[in-house]
Design a protein around this motif. Structure first.
Motif, mmCIF file in Angstrom:
data_model
loop_
_atom_site.group_PDB
_atom_site.id
_atom_site.type_symbol
_atom_site.label_atom_id
_atom_site.label_comp_id
_atom_site.label_asym_id
_atom_site.label_seq_id
_atom_site.Cartn_x
_atom_site.Cartn_y
_atom_site.Cartn_z
ATOM 1 N N GLN A 6 43.669 52.255 41.193
ATOM 2 C CA GLN A 6 44.725 51.287 40.935
ATOM 3 C C GLN A 6 44.680 50.152 41.944
ATOM 4 O OE1 GLN A 6 48.452 53.365 40.826
ATOM 5 N NE2 GLN A 6 47.892 54.568 39.048
ATOM 6 N N LYS A 7 44.444 50.497 43.211
ATOM 7 C CA LYS A 7 44.335 49.471 44.248
ATOM 8 C C LYS A 7 43.178 48.533 43.965
ATOM 9 C CE LYS A 7 46.208 52.091 48.140
ATOM 10 N NZ LYS A 7 45.885 52.650 49.460
ATOM 11 N N GLN A 8 42.031 49.092 43.614
ATOM 12 C CA GLN A 8 40.849 48.272 43.357
ATOM 13 C C GLN A 8 41.059 47.352 42.162
ATOM 14 O OE1 GLN A 8 38.133 48.079 45.448
ATOM 15 N NE2 GLN A 8 37.835 46.259 44.201
ATOM 16 N N ILE A 9 41.678 47.847 41.126
ATOM 17 C CA ILE A 9 41.963 47.026 39.947
ATOM 18 C C ILE A 9 42.908 45.892 40.315
ATOM 19 C CG2 ILE A 9 43.140 47.041 37.709
ATOM 20 C CD1 ILE A 9 41.928 49.889 37.317
ATOM 21 N N ALA A 10 43.935 46.190 41.101
ATOM 22 C CA ALA A 10 44.893 45.166 41.522
ATOM 23 C C ALA A 10 44.213 44.106 42.380
ATOM 24 C CB ALA A 10 46.062 45.808 42.279
ATOM 25 N N ILE A 11 43.341 44.523 43.289
ATOM 26 C CA ILE A 11 42.612 43.562 44.122
ATOM 27 C C ILE A 11 41.715 42.691 43.263
ATOM 28 C CG2 ILE A 11 40.783 43.349 45.860
ATOM 29 C CD1 ILE A 11 42.020 45.876 47.184
ATOM 30 N N ASP A 12 40.975 43.291 42.357
ATOM 31 C CA ASP A 12 40.074 42.528 41.478
ATOM 32 C C ASP A 12 40.850 41.508 40.649
ATOM 33 O OD1 ASP A 12 37.937 43.982 42.455
ATOM 34 O OD2 ASP A 12 37.825 45.317 40.717
ATOM 35 N N TYR A 13 41.996 41.919 40.129
ATOM 36 C CA TYR A 13 42.823 41.021 39.319
ATOM 37 C C TYR A 13 43.298 39.831 40.154
ATOM 38 C CZ TYR A 13 46.568 39.441 36.239
ATOM 39 O OH TYR A 13 47.388 38.678 35.453
ATOM 40 N N TYR A 14 43.750 40.112 41.365
ATOM 41 C CA TYR A 14 44.235 39.054 42.246
ATOM 42 C C TYR A 14 43.106 38.080 42.594
ATOM 43 C CZ TYR A 14 46.314 36.705 46.240
ATOM 44 O OH TYR A 14 46.786 35.748 47.104
ATOM 45 N N VAL A 15 41.952 38.607 42.924
ATOM 46 C CA VAL A 15 40.811 37.751 43.266
ATOM 47 C C VAL A 15 40.423 36.880 42.081
ATOM 48 C CG1 VAL A 15 38.355 37.773 43.890
ATOM 49 C CG2 VAL A 15 39.965 39.242 45.098
ATOM 50 N N ASN A 16 40.444 37.432 40.892
ATOM 51 C CA ASN A 16 40.142 36.639 39.697
ATOM 52 C C ASN A 16 41.153 35.518 39.503
ATOM 53 O OD1 ASN A 16 37.829 38.054 39.027
ATOM 54 N ND2 ASN A 16 38.921 39.494 37.723
ATOM 55 N N LEU A 17 42.423 35.810 39.707
ATOM 56 C CA LEU A 17 43.451 34.774 39.605
ATOM 57 C C LEU A 17 43.234 33.680 40.643
ATOM 58 C CD1 LEU A 17 46.678 36.902 39.036
ATOM 59 C CD2 LEU A 17 45.515 35.453 37.356
ATOM 60 N N MET A 18 42.871 34.073 41.845
ATOM 61 C CA MET A 18 42.636 33.094 42.902
ATOM 62 C C MET A 18 41.410 32.231 42.606
ATOM 63 S SD MET A 18 45.226 33.361 44.732
ATOM 64 C CE MET A 18 44.787 32.270 46.066
ATOM 65 N N ARG A 19 40.396 32.803 41.968
ATOM 66 C CA ARG A 19 39.221 32.020 41.547
ATOM 67 C C ARG A 19 39.633 30.952 40.532
ATOM 68 N NH1 ARG A 19 35.844 36.722 40.476
ATOM 69 N NH2 ARG A 19 35.033 37.158 42.516
ATOM 70 N N ILE A 20 40.459 31.346 39.585
ATOM 71 C CA ILE A 20 40.944 30.398 38.588
ATOM 72 C C ILE A 20 41.756 29.308 39.268
ATOM 73 C CG2 ILE A 20 42.487 30.111 36.606
ATOM 74 C CD1 ILE A 20 41.670 33.038 35.822
ATOM 75 N N LYS A 21 42.631 29.710 40.182
ATOM 76 C CA LYS A 21 43.484 28.759 40.903
ATOM 77 C C LYS A 21 42.640 27.763 41.694
ATOM 78 C CE LYS A 21 47.460 27.358 42.625
ATOM 79 N NZ LYS A 21 48.458 26.705 41.807
ATOM 80 N N ALA A 22 41.548 28.206 42.276
ATOM 81 C CA ALA A 22 40.685 27.335 43.076
ATOM 82 C C ALA A 22 40.052 26.233 42.233
ATOM 83 C CB ALA A 22 39.596 28.160 43.755
ATOM 84 N N HIS A 23 39.860 26.497 40.967
ATOM 85 C CA HIS A 23 39.226 25.511 40.092
ATOM 86 C C HIS A 23 40.210 24.772 39.190
ATOM 87 C CE1 HIS A 23 35.794 27.948 41.339
ATOM 88 N NE2 HIS A 23 35.157 26.806 41.277
ATOM 89 N N GLU A 24 41.477 25.108 39.302
ATOM 90 C CA GLU A 24 42.527 24.475 38.504
ATOM 91 C C GLU A 24 42.766 23.061 39.016
ATOM 92 O OE1 GLU A 24 45.186 24.177 35.501
ATOM 93 O OE2 GLU A 24 44.041 25.986 35.877
ATOM 94 N N THR A 25 42.761 22.105 38.115
ATOM 95 C CA THR A 25 42.965 20.709 38.522
ATOM 96 C C THR A 25 44.402 20.239 38.344
ATOM 97 O OG1 THR A 25 42.283 19.951 36.329
ATOM 98 C CG2 THR A 25 40.585 20.079 38.035
ATOM 99 N N GLY A 26 45.159 20.948 37.543
ATOM 100 C CA GLY A 26 46.544 20.548 37.301
ATOM 101 C C GLY A 26 47.507 21.652 37.688
#
Length: 54
Positions: A6-26
């Motif tokens: 569960q911890k690993q899944i939560a970390i992976d999900y958060y990292v994926n969201l942060m990757r999206i956020k890093a490339h978000e222009t708006g």
């Protein structure tokens, strides 16, 4: 599902969201909300998200 899984899944999900956020222009309120929720979930596992941010 084991707690470690569960911890690993939560970390992976958060990292994926942060990757999206890093490339978000708006502004993306839904993405921001999902990141907040993911941080709360990680905090319940005593995981510090500051080390996971870009």
């Amino acid at each position: 599902m084991a707690v470690e899984e569960q911890k690993q899944i939560a970390i992976d999900y958060y990292v994926n969201l942060m990757r999206i956020k890093a490339h978000e222009t708006g502004e993306n309120k839904e993405l921001d909300y999902q990141i907040k929720v993911a941080r709360v979930k990680l905090s319940t596992f005593s995981i510090d998200t500051s080390e996971l941010e870009f």
